[in-house]
Design an enzyme around this catalytic site. Structure first.
Site, PDB file in Angstrom:
ATOM      1  N   SER A 293      19.420  16.362 -45.769  1.00  0.00           N
ATOM      2  CA  SER A 293      18.953  15.328 -46.558  1.00  0.00           C
ATOM      3  C   SER A 293      17.414  16.823 -46.492  1.00  0.00           C
ATOM      4  CB  SER A 293      18.105  14.664 -45.500  1.00  0.00           C
ATOM      5  OG  SER A 293      17.646  13.165 -46.121  1.00  0.00           O
TER       6      SER A 293
ATOM      7  N   HIS B 144      23.377   6.995 -45.474  1.00  0.00           N
ATOM      8  CA  HIS B 144      22.438   8.536 -45.370  1.00  0.00           C
ATOM      9  C   HIS B 144      23.153   9.282 -43.962  1.00  0.00           C
ATOM     10  CE1 HIS B 144      19.643  11.441 -46.392  1.00  0.00           C
ATOM     11  NE2 HIS B 144      18.586  11.106 -45.386  1.00  0.00           N
TER      12      HIS B 144
END
Length: 422
Positions: free
Chosen positions: A187, A395
């Site tokens: 990320s 995520h």
């Protein structure tokens, strides 16, 4: 219509103030002392730090301090002895970087059978795990006091990419004697690498492989309405909140984090509810059976969130309103002062010439597939782009899933091995 907008704005503002103040408010009785947590039944793993937790499971870690060119003091960890590696370590070293609001702990919270730091170490790679400025491991400076000096918190991914990542790369290479390393970024950990290659391309040459996990760049298509609303509210209200002394947000050991740490270990129902909250944050159907176990949830809330700057959160709000991966937008007048143009410049993504493996999920509510595909189309040296073949891979599954060893690690190991010597 104007009244509706005002009411919406007021609700967002009050909600943001409540949440952020809960994460920065300091009182004499917080954080809760370790012995109290132990006495009331907190899981031990949620209380231990990186070196203690790895030692518990048969791994030996070292703690290293790194000072950036602008004076920030960062903490890195190196796993020097793995539980299941009984031969010489492969080279060159591997640097593993966390995402927004995370720390090095995210790579071990799911336990030795699933934590990516454990899996990489057990495969006999020389693993270094970083922490960027502002989280609880790297909350220091040679001159500035983060509790007193607002200047400490005036950073976003720009400074992390220009100063933190290069400082850690230099430290690892100097300590190990290698000219290059392999880099794994999750990320924000990829986003800051892209910034580094754009602004300090000589450091891109010190990396021979980038493994990009759910990479952040622009976030135009983010599905998570909570993340979108929160970050855009941070952007809109940054100046007001700063006037009231709010510069650090979502820090470990403050009221809201301690509350969730307490609540999420109370019962099976509470643990399931905390898991549901994660799903709602990701904009995933909360009825689905996720890959993050209740036990991992109980542990991760002891280490997450780990803190960042309000300014950094504001940048994320901006990243959802532009089709490019851009620097911070200060407004036309200030942009002219800072950049010499009314609009902020875009980062030169094509400067990331290092070979890239990208791994991402189809149901990621934070980093959408469309934005990943946009980024991959801009990078000049993509070796492979892999969509995880698991329904509802989100995520937060990247650091915390119980299935990491079967889903993303085999591909990570395949490419690390290709770019490694025994």
């Amino acid at each position: 219509m104007t009244l509706i907008r005002l009411n919406t704005f007021n609700v967002l503002f009050v909600s943001l103030v409540v949440v952020t103040v809960g994460y920065v408010k300091r009182t004499p009785w917080l954080p809760i002392r370790r012995e109290i947590k132990t006495s009331i039944g907190y899981p031990e793993d949620s209380i231990l730090n990186f070196t203690e937790l790895t030692r518990k499971y048969g791994y030996i870690s070292e703690e290293h301090r790194v000072i950036t060119d602008d004076g920030y003091i960062l903490t890195m960890f190196r796993i020097v002895k793995a539980r299941n590696c009984h031969k010489k370590k492969r080279s060159p070293p591997v640097l593993l970087m966390h995402g927004l609001l995370l720390s090095s702990d995210c790579w071990i919270d799911s336990g030795p059978n699933a934590g990516l730091a454990y899996l990489i170490s057990d495969a006999c790679y020389d693993l270094w795990v970083g922490n960027v400025r502002g989280n609880y491991y790297s909350r220091g400076h040679v001159h500035l006091n983060p509790d007193k000096n607002a200047e400490y918190w005036k950073f976003y991914i720009e400074e992390i990419g220009i100063y933190d990542v290069p400082a850690m790369i230099d430290y690892v290479l100097a300590h190990t004697g290698f000219e290059k390393l392999n880099y794994i970024g999750f990320s924000q950990g990829t986003g800051t690498f892209l910034v580094m290659c754009s602004e300090r391309p000589e450091y891109c040459d010190k990396v021979q492989l980038l493994i990009s996990l759910a990479p952040v760049s622009r976030q135009l298509n983010t599905k998570s309405w909570i993340f979108r609303t929160l970050t855009q509210a941070c952007d809109q209200m940054e100046s007001v909140l700063s006037m009231y002394g709010i510069h650090e947000v979502f820090s470990k050991g403050e009221f809201t984090q301690e509350f969730f740490g307490f609540f999420c270990h109370q019962s099976d129902v509470a643990q399931r509810l905390c898991g549901t909250i994660i799903d709602v944050f990701e904009a995933v159907d909360p009825s689905h059976l996720g890959s993050i176990t209740n036990e991992t949830t109980r542990i991760l809330v002891g280490h997450f969130p780990s803190g960042t700057s309000l300014h950094n959160m504001a940048w994320y709000g901006q990243s959802m309103k532009t089709r490019k991966f851009m620097k911070f937008n200060y407004g036309k007048k200030q942009n002219l002062v800072v950049y010499g143009s009314e609009q902020p410049p875009a980062y030169n993504v094509s400067a990331t010439t290092v070979p890239v493996l990208c791994i991402y999920g189809n149901d990621d509510g934070v980093v959408d597939v469309k934005d990943v595909e946009w980024l991959m189309s801009k990078l000049p040296n993509v070796l492979e782009s892999v969509k995880v073949d698991v329904r509802l891979w989100t995520h937060m599954d990247v650091p915390y899933s119980q299935y990491t060893g079967d889903t993303i690690f085999p591909k990570i190991n395949e490419y690390l091995y290709k770019y490694t010597k025994v």
